[in-house]
Design a protein around this motif. Structure first.
Motif, PDB file in Angstrom:
ATOM      1  N   SER A 259      -0.581-113.549  12.496  1.00 57.73           N
ATOM      2  CA  SER A 259      -1.890-113.415  11.859  1.00 57.73           C
ATOM      3  C   SER A 259      -2.074-112.010  11.296  1.00 57.73           C
ATOM      4  O   SER A 259      -2.550-111.841  10.182  1.00 57.73           O
ATOM      5  CB  SER A 259      -2.987-113.721  12.881  1.00 57.73           C
ATOM      6  OG  SER A 259      -4.248-113.465  12.347  1.00 57.73           O
ATOM      7  N   ARG A 260      -1.680-111.018  12.059  1.00 59.58           N
ATOM      8  CA  ARG A 260      -1.788-109.628  11.573  1.00 59.58           C
ATOM      9  C   ARG A 260      -0.861-109.397  10.392  1.00 59.58           C
ATOM     10  O   ARG A 260      -1.220-108.709   9.442  1.00 59.58           O
ATOM     11  CB  ARG A 260      -1.455-108.654  12.701  1.00 59.58           C
ATOM     12  CG  ARG A 260      -2.557-108.511  13.693  1.00 59.58           C
ATOM     13  CD  ARG A 260      -2.219-107.451  14.698  1.00 59.58           C
ATOM     14  NE  ARG A 260      -3.341-107.246  15.595  1.00 59.58           N
ATOM     15  CZ  ARG A 260      -3.300-106.495  16.657  1.00 59.58           C
ATOM     16  NH1 ARG A 260      -2.203-105.853  16.972  1.00 59.58           N
ATOM     17  NH2 ARG A 260      -4.357-106.355  17.418  1.00 59.58           N
TER      18      ARG A 260
ATOM     19  N   LEU B 152       0.209-111.655   8.212  1.00 59.83           N
ATOM     20  CA  LEU B 152      -0.315-112.345   7.034  1.00 59.83           C
ATOM     21  C   LEU B 152      -1.509-111.627   6.433  1.00 59.83           C
ATOM     22  O   LEU B 152      -1.662-111.568   5.207  1.00 59.83           O
ATOM     23  CB  LEU B 152      -0.698-113.781   7.389  1.00 59.83           C
ATOM     24  CG  LEU B 152       0.463-114.728   7.662  1.00 59.83           C
ATOM     25  CD1 LEU B 152      -0.059-116.085   8.132  1.00 59.83           C
ATOM     26  CD2 LEU B 152       1.331-114.899   6.423  1.00 59.83           C
ATOM     27  N   SER B 153      -2.383-111.065   7.283  1.00 61.99           N
ATOM     28  CA  SER B 153      -3.553-110.371   6.758  1.00 61.99           C
ATOM     29  C   SER B 153      -3.181-109.008   6.184  1.00 61.99           C
ATOM     30  O   SER B 153      -3.927-108.459   5.379  1.00 61.99           O
ATOM     31  CB  SER B 153      -4.619-110.252   7.820  1.00 61.99           C
ATOM     32  OG  SER B 153      -4.152-109.555   8.926  1.00 61.99           O
ATOM     33  N   ALA B 154      -2.041-108.456   6.560  1.00 61.79           N
ATOM     34  CA  ALA B 154      -1.601-107.163   6.028  1.00 61.79           C
ATOM     35  C   ALA B 154      -0.955-107.297   4.648  1.00 61.79           C
ATOM     36  O   ALA B 154      -0.826-106.341   3.912  1.00 61.79           O
ATOM     37  CB  ALA B 154      -0.636-106.486   6.985  1.00 61.79           C
TER      38      ALA B 154
END
Length: 124
Positions: free
Chosen positions: A118-119, A121-123
């Motif tokens: 998740s981190r 992908l959001s980065a």
């Protein structure tokens, strides 16, 4: 009658807590913030088994049972009374504890992987 109902409700809550300790980490896969609550629950479960701290739910159920005219839970507690020798044989206790530890570890590892993804992908 009221005390018997309280004892039954407490036993059901206790069973739900035991299930949550073992498998609650999987809830954190969907509801991330619950991982902290699960960590606290696992810590309590660990301390109560390893050190032998009395669980307040066991004490509440015993109190209600006595007030309802029944005998208190044995001093060995909820798991020994309701699960060991009933749901699984006493000789399997070590295997069951190991399986519970593995289940918690797998749920936390899965949580870490999902959080990392998740981190990532959001980065990007």
């Amino acid at each position: 009658m009221m005390f018997r109902a309280l004892a039954d409700i407490t036993a059901a809550a206790h069973l739900a807590f035991v299930v949550y300790v073992v498998a609650g980490g999987f809830l954190a896969w969907r509801y991330r913030r619950t991982i902290l609550l699960h960590g606290v629950a696992v810590a309590w479960g660990f301390v109560s088994i390893v050190i032998g701290v009395d669980c307040p739910l066991t004490q509440l159920e015993s109190w209600a049972r006595v007030r309802g005219g029944e005998s208190a839970l044995p001093s060995t507690g909820f798991i020994d009374y309701y699960l060991t020798g009933v749901v699984y044989p006493e000789s399997m206790l070590g295997v069951i504890r190991f399986a519970a530890i593995c289940t918690v570890a797998i749920s936390w590892a899965g949580f870490a992987v999902l959080r990392s993804r998740s981190r990532h992908l959001s980065a990007t």
